[in-house]
Write a protein that holds these residues in place. Structure first.
Motif, PDB file in Angstrom:
ATOM      1  N   ILE A   4       9.156  15.932  23.870  1.00  0.00           N
ATOM      2  CA  ILE A   4       8.274  15.042  24.625  1.00  0.00           C
ATOM      3  C   ILE A   4       7.017  14.807  23.796  1.00  0.00           C
ATOM      4  N   ILE A   5       6.584  13.553  23.737  1.00  0.00           N
ATOM      5  CA  ILE A   5       5.281  13.231  23.148  1.00  0.00           C
ATOM      6  C   ILE A   5       4.380  12.799  24.296  1.00  0.00           C
ATOM      7  N   ARG A   6       3.235  13.424  24.383  1.00  0.00           N
ATOM      8  CA  ARG A   6       2.225  13.020  25.360  1.00  0.00           C
ATOM      9  C   ARG A   6       1.163  12.243  24.584  1.00  0.00           C
ATOM     10  N   PHE A   7       1.222  10.920  24.729  1.00  0.00           N
ATOM     11  CA  PHE A   7       0.227  10.075  24.083  1.00  0.00           C
ATOM     12  C   PHE A   7      -1.044  10.078  24.919  1.00  0.00           C
ATOM     13  N   ARG A   8      -2.168  10.139  24.238  1.00  0.00           N
ATOM     14  CA  ARG A   8      -3.460  10.136  24.906  1.00  0.00           C
ATOM     15  C   ARG A   8      -4.369   9.140  24.197  1.00  0.00           C
ATOM     16  N   ILE A   9      -5.111   8.393  25.003  1.00  0.00           N
ATOM     17  CA  ILE A   9      -6.156   7.555  24.425  1.00  0.00           C
ATOM     18  C   ILE A   9      -7.331   8.487  24.165  1.00  0.00           C
ATOM     19  N   LYS A  10      -7.703   8.602  22.892  1.00  0.00           N
ATOM     20  CA  LYS A  10      -8.733   9.553  22.486  1.00  0.00           C
ATOM     21  C   LYS A  10      -9.997   9.388  23.329  1.00  0.00           C
ATOM     22  N   GLY A  11     -10.518  10.526  23.784  1.00  0.00           N
ATOM     23  CA  GLY A  11     -11.743  10.529  24.554  1.00  0.00           C
ATOM     24  C   GLY A  11     -11.563  10.211  26.027  1.00  0.00           C
ATOM     25  N   MET A  45      20.299  34.147  24.726  1.00  0.00           N
ATOM     26  CA  MET A  45      19.850  33.130  25.645  1.00  0.00           C
ATOM     27  C   MET A  45      19.180  32.008  24.846  1.00  0.00           C
ATOM     28  N   THR A  46      19.470  30.763  25.193  1.00  0.00           N
ATOM     29  CA  THR A  46      18.929  29.615  24.482  1.00  0.00           C
ATOM     30  C   THR A  46      17.831  28.967  25.315  1.00  0.00           C
ATOM     31  N   ASP A  47      16.724  28.617  24.655  1.00  0.00           N
ATOM     32  CA  ASP A  47      15.620  27.940  25.339  1.00  0.00           C
ATOM     33  C   ASP A  47      15.871  26.439  25.279  1.00  0.00           C
ATOM     34  N   THR A  48      16.068  25.809  26.433  1.00  0.00           N
ATOM     35  CA  THR A  48      16.352  24.374  26.474  1.00  0.00           C
ATOM     36  C   THR A  48      15.138  23.565  26.922  1.00  0.00           C
ATOM     37  N   THR A  49      13.974  24.210  26.987  1.00  0.00           N
ATOM     38  CA  THR A  49      12.761  23.515  27.383  1.00  0.00           C
ATOM     39  C   THR A  49      12.298  22.613  26.247  1.00  0.00           C
ATOM     40  N   ALA A  50      12.042  21.345  26.566  1.00  0.00           N
ATOM     41  CA  ALA A  50      11.571  20.401  25.556  1.00  0.00           C
ATOM     42  C   ALA A  50      10.152  20.774  25.128  1.00  0.00           C
ATOM     43  N   ARG A  51       9.907  20.665  23.842  1.00  0.00           N
ATOM     44  CA  ARG A  51       8.562  20.904  23.331  1.00  0.00           C
ATOM     45  C   ARG A  51       7.717  19.670  23.581  1.00  0.00           C
TER      46      ARG A  51
END
Length: 118
Positions: free
Chosen positions: A45-52, A1-7
């Motif tokens: 996927i990149i989740r960008f966050r403004i620090k703090g 089985m292959t995991d297709t969930t994006a990291r």
């Protein structure tokens, strides 16, 4: 089985760059080739966050290209994709203010991104 969930990778971003990503006008993110980014790949996927803060913006990785220097990256990708509001020379100076020569020596990554649905 292959995991297709994006990291999902969480990365901090300065407000002025965050706003460009959120608006969809910044399509290339510049990073140093740190070990924790070596496995970054198309579809992640990149989740960008403004620090703090709790402000986040998710993008999908379309492509990751490695360059030896930031100058080579700007030449190869075009400065308008990195920051449409600054000249090439301004961008190079800004990037080198964030990342010193010892960081640039690790290599530069051009990460092509697209905003995901909010």
């Amino acid at each position: 089985m292959t995991d297709t969930t994006a990291r999902v990778h969480e990365l901090n971003l300065y407000r002025k760059y965050f706003d460009l990503v959120a608006a969809g006008t910044k399509t290339i993110e510049v990073r140093v080739k740190y070990p924790h980014l070596e496995d970054l790949t198309t579809g992640d996927i990149i989740r960008f966050r403004i620090k703090g803060t709790d402000e986040t913006c998710d993008v999908r990785v379309l492509r990751v290209t490695e360059y030896k220097t930031f100058e080579a990256l700007l030449l190869g990708e075009g400065p308008a994709k990195v920051n449409p509001n600054a000249t090439r020379d301004e961008q190079l100076a800004n990037i080198r203010t964030i990342y010193g020569p010892e960081k640039e020596a690790l290599g530069a990554l051009a990460i092509e991104i697209e905003r995901t649905a909010p």
